[in-house]
Design a protein around this motif. Sequence first.
Motif, mmCIF file in Angstrom:
data_model
loop_
_atom_site.group_PDB
_atom_site.id
_atom_site.type_symbol
_atom_site.label_atom_id
_atom_site.label_comp_id
_atom_site.label_asym_id
_atom_site.label_seq_id
_atom_site.Cartn_x
_atom_site.Cartn_y
_atom_site.Cartn_z
ATOM 1 N N ILE A 181 0.851 -1.193 0.000
ATOM 2 C CA ILE A 181 0.000 0.000 0.000
ATOM 3 C C ILE A 181 0.887 1.243 0.000
ATOM 4 N N GLU A 182 0.635 2.148 -0.926
ATOM 5 C CA GLU A 182 1.357 3.421 -1.007
ATOM 6 C C GLU A 182 0.362 4.565 -0.904
ATOM 7 N N VAL A 183 0.783 5.639 -0.217
ATOM 8 C CA VAL A 183 -0.090 6.801 -0.028
ATOM 9 C C VAL A 183 0.675 8.073 -0.386
ATOM 10 N N TYR A 184 0.069 8.924 -1.189
ATOM 11 C CA TYR A 184 0.594 10.260 -1.471
ATOM 12 C C TYR A 184 -0.319 11.266 -0.774
ATOM 13 N N THR A 185 0.255 12.166 0.001
ATOM 14 C CA THR A 185 -0.539 13.189 0.681
ATOM 15 C C THR A 185 0.052 14.569 0.446
ATOM 16 N N ASP A 186 -0.798 15.568 0.518
ATOM 17 C CA ASP A 186 -0.339 16.952 0.388
ATOM 18 C C ASP A 186 -1.429 17.872 0.939
ATOM 19 N N ALA A 187 -1.072 19.130 1.154
ATOM 20 C CA ALA A 187 -2.039 20.121 1.637
ATOM 21 C C ALA A 187 -1.703 21.475 1.035
ATOM 22 N N ASP A 188 -2.740 22.206 0.670
ATOM 23 C CA ASP A 188 -2.588 23.579 0.181
ATOM 24 C C ASP A 188 -2.934 24.504 1.342
ATOM 25 N N TRP A 189 -1.933 25.052 1.973
ATOM 26 C CA TRP A 189 -2.135 25.830 3.207
ATOM 27 C C TRP A 189 -2.895 27.126 2.928
ATOM 28 N N ALA A 190 -3.989 27.328 3.658
ATOM 29 C CA ALA A 190 -4.792 28.559 3.612
ATOM 30 C C ALA A 190 -5.198 28.929 2.196
ATOM 31 N N GLY A 191 -5.500 27.926 1.377
ATOM 32 C CA GLY A 191 -5.815 28.178 -0.027
ATOM 33 C C GLY A 191 -7.219 28.691 -0.282
ATOM 34 N N ALA A 192 -8.149 28.471 0.645
ATOM 35 C CA ALA A 192 -9.528 28.920 0.451
ATOM 36 C C ALA A 192 -9.643 30.413 0.715
ATOM 37 N N VAL B 139 -10.743 22.872 10.404
ATOM 38 C CA VAL B 139 -10.309 24.036 11.175
ATOM 39 C C VAL B 139 -9.179 24.745 10.439
ATOM 40 N N ILE B 140 -8.934 25.991 10.815
ATOM 41 C CA ILE B 140 -7.862 26.772 10.197
ATOM 42 C C ILE B 140 -6.512 26.350 10.765
ATOM 43 N N ALA B 141 -5.577 26.042 9.875
ATOM 44 C CA ALA B 141 -4.212 25.695 10.291
ATOM 45 C C ALA B 141 -3.376 26.967 10.353
#
Length: 335
Positions: free
Chosen positions: A200-211, A239-241
């Motif tokens: 099992i492989e997982v790719y994760t990412d986040a766009d900080w405060a993009g909204a 929630v807001i990071a």
Amino acid sequence: MDLPPGCIVSEKQCQKVCKLKKSLYGLKQSPRAWFGRFTNSMRAFGYRQSNSYHTLFLKKQHGKITALIVYVDDMVVTGNDSKERKTLQNYLSREFEMKDLETRMSGCQPIDTPIEEGLKLCIEPNHVSTDKGRYQRLVGRLMYLAHTRPDLAYALSVISQYMHNPGEQHMNAVMRILRYLKNAPGKGILFTKKVDHQSIEVYTDADWAGAVDDRRSTSGYFTFVDSNLVTWKSKKQNVIARSSAKAKFRSMALGLCEALWIRLLLQDLVQHDRTKHVEVDRFFIKEKLDDKIVELPKIRLEDQLVDILTKAAVSSRVFSKFLDKLGMCDIYAPT
């Protein structure tokens, strides 16, 4: 329950209670009653309910398998037994009221990506209004494609945030998705058959405060089982990071929960996705690293597939390359 207005009964009858013979839409027991009836119908038709995911029903016969999964009152049927799938569809049509959804826009101009590069949608105070009902119907129908089209996940997660009050810019974003679908209507995931199903492989990412509207971050992940893409998600965080590190920790925890859930599900053929505090996320990830259950290799920017689930800043060339890596191909493309 209270008697309806105009219903006159004797004093003796007022002491009696009413027995509900049919669940009514809107009552708390309605979903439970509906799913109970659905489960009984599936079991009567020879399907087994999964132990690790109770809305999943399986049927194995003649060396083939058919699977049905329920989400609220929507169903997805898959498997390698085409005859059984058709038989199941006919059976469910007799047992329940069903409808087929379709969207027509065959004359539109094709385009290469489902969302404009760098686009940031928001709620504008004086925006040009559009047909709210049409917008909701289009987005609702497109949501069904998200079950088999990971390339639409981010665009749909964005436009679905404005269902209550869409403007012209939001409708234009919906029209762009339809134009993208016109460009490659046969594109989908191609699964390769392998013996081992434990990698099992997982790719994760986040766009900080993009909204733009609330400055919340967007999480995204892809999960692969033996190099085959099986699940994905693009979702705005609850929630807001206050930093990009916190946003990425939450995204990593979300992807890790999904991987562990898939690990449990593979043993049968849920893990929650709500996390409140970055410390919980960090220690949760660290524990799994220490136990050697997962590892975190460094992913180069040009190989970060999850970028198409968290932001619109992806060129058509990069977008096309990522779809190839996800195993998506167009069955109607000329050879």
